[in-house]
Design a protein around this motif. Sequence first.
Motif, mmCIF file in Angstrom:
data_model
loop_
_atom_site.group_PDB
_atom_site.id
_atom_site.type_symbol
_atom_site.label_atom_id
_atom_site.label_comp_id
_atom_site.label_asym_id
_atom_site.label_seq_id
_atom_site.Cartn_x
_atom_site.Cartn_y
_atom_site.Cartn_z
ATOM 1 N N LEU A 1 49.207 0.591 -20.886
ATOM 2 C CA LEU A 1 48.725 0.313 -22.236
ATOM 3 C C LEU A 1 49.639 0.994 -23.235
ATOM 4 O O LEU A 1 50.134 2.097 -22.991
ATOM 5 C CB LEU A 1 47.288 0.838 -22.412
ATOM 6 N N VAL A 2 49.850 0.338 -24.366
ATOM 7 C CA VAL A 2 50.654 0.927 -25.428
ATOM 8 C C VAL A 2 49.836 0.919 -26.715
ATOM 9 O O VAL A 2 49.018 0.024 -26.940
ATOM 10 C CB VAL A 2 51.981 0.153 -25.638
ATOM 11 N N PRO A 3 50.015 1.932 -27.576
ATOM 12 C CA PRO A 3 49.238 2.012 -28.813
ATOM 13 C C PRO A 3 49.725 1.009 -29.853
ATOM 14 O O PRO A 3 50.923 0.701 -29.936
ATOM 15 C CB PRO A 3 49.459 3.449 -29.277
ATOM 16 N N THR A 4 48.798 0.529 -30.659
ATOM 17 C CA THR A 4 49.153 -0.333 -31.785
ATOM 18 C C THR A 4 49.699 0.538 -32.926
ATOM 19 O O THR A 4 49.566 1.758 -32.896
ATOM 20 C CB THR A 4 47.920 -1.100 -32.278
ATOM 21 N N PRO A 5 50.307 -0.088 -33.946
ATOM 22 C CA PRO A 5 50.789 0.702 -35.082
ATOM 23 C C PRO A 5 49.698 1.550 -35.726
ATOM 24 O O PRO A 5 49.939 2.693 -36.126
ATOM 25 C CB PRO A 5 51.325 -0.361 -36.041
ATOM 26 N N ARG A 6 48.486 1.013 -35.814
ATOM 27 C CA ARG A 6 47.424 1.809 -36.425
ATOM 28 C C ARG A 6 47.065 3.005 -35.549
ATOM 29 O O ARG A 6 46.805 4.110 -36.045
ATOM 30 C CB ARG A 6 46.176 0.963 -36.674
ATOM 31 N N ALA A 7 47.060 2.794 -34.234
ATOM 32 C CA ALA A 7 46.762 3.899 -33.328
ATOM 33 C C ALA A 7 47.810 5.002 -33.451
ATOM 34 O O ALA A 7 47.483 6.192 -33.468
ATOM 35 C CB ALA A 7 46.693 3.387 -31.894
ATOM 36 N N LEU A 8 49.072 4.609 -33.562
ATOM 37 C CA LEU A 8 50.127 5.598 -33.727
ATOM 38 C C LEU A 8 49.958 6.370 -35.031
ATOM 39 O O LEU A 8 50.167 7.585 -35.081
ATOM 40 C CB LEU A 8 51.496 4.904 -33.702
ATOM 41 N N GLY B 1 20.159 3.176 -45.452
ATOM 42 C CA GLY B 1 20.548 1.809 -45.155
ATOM 43 C C GLY B 1 21.967 1.683 -44.650
ATOM 44 O O GLY B 1 22.402 0.604 -44.256
ATOM 45 N N MET B 2 22.709 2.777 -44.682
ATOM 46 C CA MET B 2 24.103 2.757 -44.214
ATOM 47 C C MET B 2 24.147 3.227 -42.768
ATOM 48 O O MET B 2 23.522 4.209 -42.406
ATOM 49 C CB MET B 2 24.941 3.694 -45.091
ATOM 50 N N SER B 3 24.867 2.490 -41.915
ATOM 51 C CA SER B 3 24.982 2.894 -40.522
ATOM 52 C C SER B 3 25.887 4.125 -40.427
ATOM 53 O O SER B 3 26.958 4.158 -41.022
ATOM 54 C CB SER B 3 25.558 1.752 -39.685
ATOM 55 N N THR B 4 25.438 5.128 -39.696
ATOM 56 C CA THR B 4 26.191 6.358 -39.561
ATOM 57 C C THR B 4 27.212 6.221 -38.440
ATOM 58 O O THR B 4 26.858 5.823 -37.331
ATOM 59 C CB THR B 4 25.249 7.528 -39.243
ATOM 60 N N PRO B 5 28.495 6.537 -38.694
ATOM 61 C CA PRO B 5 29.500 6.435 -37.635
ATOM 62 C C PRO B 5 29.167 7.371 -36.481
ATOM 63 O O PRO B 5 28.651 8.464 -36.673
ATOM 64 C CB PRO B 5 30.803 6.865 -38.335
ATOM 65 N N ASP B 6 29.450 6.931 -35.275
ATOM 66 C CA ASP B 6 29.258 7.756 -34.089
ATOM 67 C C ASP B 6 30.473 8.668 -33.962
ATOM 68 O O ASP B 6 31.545 8.252 -33.508
ATOM 69 C CB ASP B 6 29.121 6.864 -32.851
ATOM 70 N N LEU B 7 30.325 9.921 -34.358
ATOM 71 C CA LEU B 7 31.453 10.840 -34.361
ATOM 72 C C LEU B 7 31.910 11.209 -32.955
ATOM 73 O O LEU B 7 33.008 11.734 -32.772
ATOM 74 C CB LEU B 7 31.094 12.096 -35.153
ATOM 75 N N ASN B 8 31.080 10.937 -31.942
ATOM 76 C CA ASN B 8 31.524 11.158 -30.570
ATOM 77 C C ASN B 8 32.703 10.259 -30.218
ATOM 78 O O ASN B 8 33.507 10.584 -29.331
ATOM 79 C CB ASN B 8 30.379 10.896 -29.585
ATOM 80 N N LEU B 9 32.810 9.134 -30.930
ATOM 81 C CA LEU B 9 33.927 8.230 -30.664
ATOM 82 C C LEU B 9 35.267 8.864 -31.041
ATOM 83 O O LEU B 9 36.313 8.447 -30.539
ATOM 84 C CB LEU B 9 33.734 6.917 -31.438
ATOM 85 N N LEU B 10 35.239 9.852 -31.950
ATOM 86 C CA LEU B 10 36.491 10.525 -32.312
ATOM 87 C C LEU B 10 37.107 11.218 -31.104
ATOM 88 O O LEU B 10 38.321 11.146 -30.875
ATOM 89 C CB LEU B 10 36.241 11.556 -33.424
ATOM 90 N N LEU B 11 36.273 11.918 -30.331
ATOM 91 C CA LEU B 11 36.762 12.595 -29.134
ATOM 92 C C LEU B 11 37.299 11.581 -28.130
ATOM 93 O O LEU B 11 38.360 11.773 -27.523
ATOM 94 C CB LEU B 11 35.651 13.429 -28.511
ATOM 95 N N THR B 12 36.566 10.484 -27.966
ATOM 96 C CA THR B 12 37.007 9.430 -27.048
ATOM 97 C C THR B 12 38.346 8.858 -27.488
ATOM 98 O O THR B 12 39.260 8.671 -26.683
ATOM 99 C CB THR B 12 35.957 8.307 -26.989
ATOM 100 N N LEU B 13 38.474 8.592 -28.780
ATOM 101 C CA LEU B 13 39.715 8.040 -29.307
ATOM 102 C C LEU B 13 40.866 9.020 -29.131
ATOM 103 O O LEU B 13 41.981 8.632 -28.744
ATOM 104 C CB LEU B 13 39.544 7.700 -30.794
ATOM 105 N N ASP B 14 40.616 10.300 -29.374
ATOM 106 C CA ASP B 14 41.662 11.316 -29.227
ATOM 107 C C ASP B 14 42.189 11.344 -27.794
ATOM 108 O O ASP B 14 43.409 11.371 -27.561
ATOM 109 C CB ASP B 14 41.088 12.677 -29.617
#
Length: 317
Positions: free
Chosen positions: A67-74, A9-22
């Motif tokens: 574009l500049v990163p937010t504090p959380r992104a940093l 019942g828990m949605s599984t995070p899309d770990l491919n997004l980690l590479l995209t975010l990196d």
Amino acid sequence: MRVLSYRPGMSTPDLNLLLTLDVLLAEGSVARAAKRLRLSTSAMSRALARLRETMGDPLLVRAGRGLVPTPRALALREQVSQLVLDAQAVLRPEQAPDLAELQRTFTLRCSDGFVENFAPALIAHIAAQAPGVRLYFLPKLDKDSRWLRDGSVDLETGVVGESAGPELRVQALMRDHFVGVVHSAHPLAQGELSAARYAAARHVSVSRRGLASGPLDESLAALGLQRNIVTLVGGFSAALALARSTDLVASVPARHTGRLREGLFSFALPFAMPEITVSLLWHPRQQADPAHRWLRDTVRSVCLAALHDDALAADQA
């Protein structure tokens, strides 16, 4: 690191997004990130929208044309980069590099003394083992860790200071000690040398940050003495050049300046002075790279061999 677990019942995070975010955080641009991942700009924009929705943060916001990163992104940038590297290391079988076929350029940031004393043997050793490898040496003008952090430098040598990034990997390379250096006709080259006589001479001091005093002066101050410093330079090579052509005394690390001191008179300092530890420094992103590990091992073995040869020469002298 928090471990992702799955429950019904828990949605599984899309770990491919980690590479995209990196890649997005590294490039700071949707267009450049799309090009690096071989995606269309619209596809990368949709991926960024998914990341924003998933993480509840805009991550990258417009500032002018960029574009500049937010504090959380940093805050997440190093963690995300390491997660991607760890995942790639797990999925990629680790193999020792084929040195005969290895084509790579490594950039080392170090002092002139290191280049003068150790680079010839290092270049010869690497040419024999891996002829396709090139070494670039950059001068170390400060102790800023950003060179290792942003990947423009692969390996660095030096004394670890308080400004070194806490994430850096560090391995001791050698111990070194300071000696005094003057030209052969200098008065300090003759007669008994005391701490007072040393301090009273005219000195060239070395500081990359332009500081008037350092550990050597602290050791003298404990004896109630102060060096007669008449000039300040940013490196040991410059200090030795002045000692060679003037009446100035240069105080330099012995092992890092062996070749640079040829033709000059070197003497043990007439007071207690702590040794320094010269280390290798690299960023964690390089930790699991077999070629980088080979480079680290090669630098250590070449330096140890050079120090061993110097010790034998000293014993035979």
